[in-house]
Structures are given as C-alpha cells and as structure tokens.
Design a protein around this motif. Sequence first.
Motif, PDB file in Angstrom:
ATOM      1  N   SER A   4      55.380  37.911  12.064  1.00  0.00           N
ATOM      2  CA  SER A   4      54.856  36.670  11.534  1.00  0.00           C
ATOM      3  C   SER A   4      55.904  36.058  10.611  1.00  0.00           C
ATOM      4  CB  SER A   4      53.581  36.938  10.723  1.00  0.00           C
ATOM      5  OG  SER A   4      52.583  37.504  11.537  1.00  0.00           O
ATOM      6  N   LEU A  24      48.648  43.005   3.101  1.00  0.00           N
ATOM      7  CA  LEU A  24      47.720  43.120   4.226  1.00  0.00           C
ATOM      8  C   LEU A  24      48.434  43.439   5.536  1.00  0.00           C
ATOM      9  CD1 LEU A  24      45.393  40.067   3.494  1.00  0.00           C
ATOM     10  CD2 LEU A  24      44.720  42.475   3.434  1.00  0.00           C
ATOM     11  N   VAL A  25      49.531  42.767   5.764  1.00  0.00           N
ATOM     12  CA  VAL A  25      50.164  42.805   7.082  1.00  0.00           C
ATOM     13  C   VAL A  25      51.306  43.828   7.120  1.00  0.00           C
ATOM     14  CG1 VAL A  25      51.373  41.397   8.784  1.00  0.00           C
ATOM     15  CG2 VAL A  25      49.534  40.394   7.438  1.00  0.00           C
ATOM     16  N   LEU A  56      51.098  30.806   7.280  1.00  0.00           N
ATOM     17  CA  LEU A  56      51.565  31.963   8.041  1.00  0.00           C
ATOM     18  C   LEU A  56      51.579  31.614   9.518  1.00  0.00           C
ATOM     19  CD1 LEU A  56      52.250  35.056   7.594  1.00  0.00           C
ATOM     20  CD2 LEU A  56      49.917  35.503   8.348  1.00  0.00           C
ATOM     21  N   THR A  58      51.659  33.092  13.012  1.00  0.00           N
ATOM     22  CA  THR A  58      51.373  34.402  13.592  1.00  0.00           C
ATOM     23  C   THR A  58      52.253  34.641  14.818  1.00  0.00           C
ATOM     24  OG1 THR A  58      49.658  33.683  15.139  1.00  0.00           O
ATOM     25  CG2 THR A  58      48.961  34.115  12.865  1.00  0.00           C
ATOM     26  N   PRO A  59      52.350  35.914  15.239  1.00  0.00           N
ATOM     27  CA  PRO A  59      53.204  36.217  16.398  1.00  0.00           C
ATOM     28  C   PRO A  59      52.798  35.450  17.657  1.00  0.00           C
ATOM     29  CG  PRO A  59      52.660  38.230  15.226  1.00  0.00           C
ATOM     30  CD  PRO A  59      51.824  37.134  14.617  1.00  0.00           C
ATOM     31  N   ASN A  60      51.517  35.073  17.776  1.00  0.00           N
ATOM     32  CA  ASN A  60      51.108  34.323  18.962  1.00  0.00           C
ATOM     33  C   ASN A  60      51.210  32.813  18.775  1.00  0.00           C
ATOM     34  OD1 ASN A  60      48.885  33.879  17.383  1.00  0.00           O
ATOM     35  ND2 ASN A  60      47.457  35.103  18.607  1.00  0.00           N
ATOM     36  N   ASN A  62      50.055  30.783  16.296  1.00  0.00           N
ATOM     37  CA  ASN A  62      49.071  30.035  15.513  1.00  0.00           C
ATOM     38  C   ASN A  62      49.533  29.905  14.065  1.00  0.00           C
ATOM     39  OD1 ASN A  62      47.396  29.802  17.699  1.00  0.00           O
ATOM     40  ND2 ASN A  62      46.063  31.494  17.111  1.00  0.00           N
ATOM     41  N   ILE A  63      49.113  28.820  13.436  1.00  0.00           N
ATOM     42  CA  ILE A  63      49.392  28.634  12.008  1.00  0.00           C
ATOM     43  C   ILE A  63      48.123  28.867  11.212  1.00  0.00           C
ATOM     44  CG2 ILE A  63      49.935  26.911  10.236  1.00  0.00           C
ATOM     45  CD1 ILE A  63      52.392  27.634  11.652  1.00  0.00           C
ATOM     46  N   LEU A  64      48.211  29.729  10.225  1.00  0.00           N
ATOM     47  CA  LEU A  64      47.128  29.887   9.262  1.00  0.00           C
ATOM     48  C   LEU A  64      47.568  29.236   7.954  1.00  0.00           C
ATOM     49  CD1 LEU A  64      46.167  33.646   9.860  1.00  0.00           C
ATOM     50  CD2 LEU A  64      45.050  31.618  10.796  1.00  0.00           C
TER      51      LEU A  64
END
Lengths: 77, 77
Positions: A4, A24-25, A56, A58-60, A62-64
């Motif tokens: 990420s 967390l990650v 953040l 993500t590896p796929n 997506n944006i958080l």
Amino acid sequence: MSKSIFYHAGCPVCVSAEHDIINLVGVENVEVVNIGENRNRIPEAEKAGVSSVPALLTPNGNILHINFGASMADVKG
Amino acid sequence: MSKSIFYHAGCPVCVSAEHDIINLVGVENVEVVNIGENRNRIPEAEKAGVSSVPALLTPNGNILHINFGASMADVKG
C-alpha cells in the motif's frame, strides 16, 4: 503491486493516521510518501484518485481517504 | 483490546471500505459491526469517537474515519 502507499503532507492528522496505519498493516507493507515535501509524487497521487490527505492507496488500487487533513488543493498551494 | 472494530451501516461506501480494510489488516484482526442493523452498538461507537461511518477503531483507541459514507445523525435517523 503488493504494497500500500500512504500519502500524507506532514500535518498532525496525517502523522497520527500514519502511526495507526503502520501499526495495523505493518511497516513492511506500506510505503509512506510525504507529498508536501516530495512534490513530484503529487501527479501520481492525483491519478490514483487521492483528493485529500492522509489517504491510503491499497494494493488493489482503491483509495481510502482517512480523517480529513488537507485537500489536494491545499497541498498544491 | 487487540482487535480493531470496523463500524459501518451497510452503505456501498462502507462495504467497499470493509473489503479493503479486511484485506489490509486480516479478517482475524477486525470485528465488523453494522450499527444500522445492530443499533444497540451505536452508543459504544459514539463513545469511542465515531462521528461518521465507515470508521475503524484501532486497538489503541484511535478512530480512523474512512471515505465518508454517512454521519451518525443519518444512521440514527
């Protein structure tokens, strides 16, 4: 991509969220990018969909968007 | 407490974020609570500092508000 990417701009909200995300990650799973200092990473962040920091990716892909710190407009100044 | 708690209300933004968080943190490390259905968990969420969903309560007690889905006022209706 398997990591990420945590984009931030050094604001207090960003730093707090960075610590939480790393806890967390796992530090080995996150690349931390300060786009306030490392401005040549801004276009990449925007292309990925970052509209505020901290965020953040993500590896796929997506944006958080996390606890609103600063808009990209503010970061770009 | 060692688990995170992911509070959501079943909205599309929530479900998408839930998948991302579970992928990142690991399903065994997150309790998922739908406070739209499980309304008796709302006071606990508010006490923890949740002001919108989806939100992640970390093991150290911090709240990460993620991609705004719905305010607590909307959840409470």
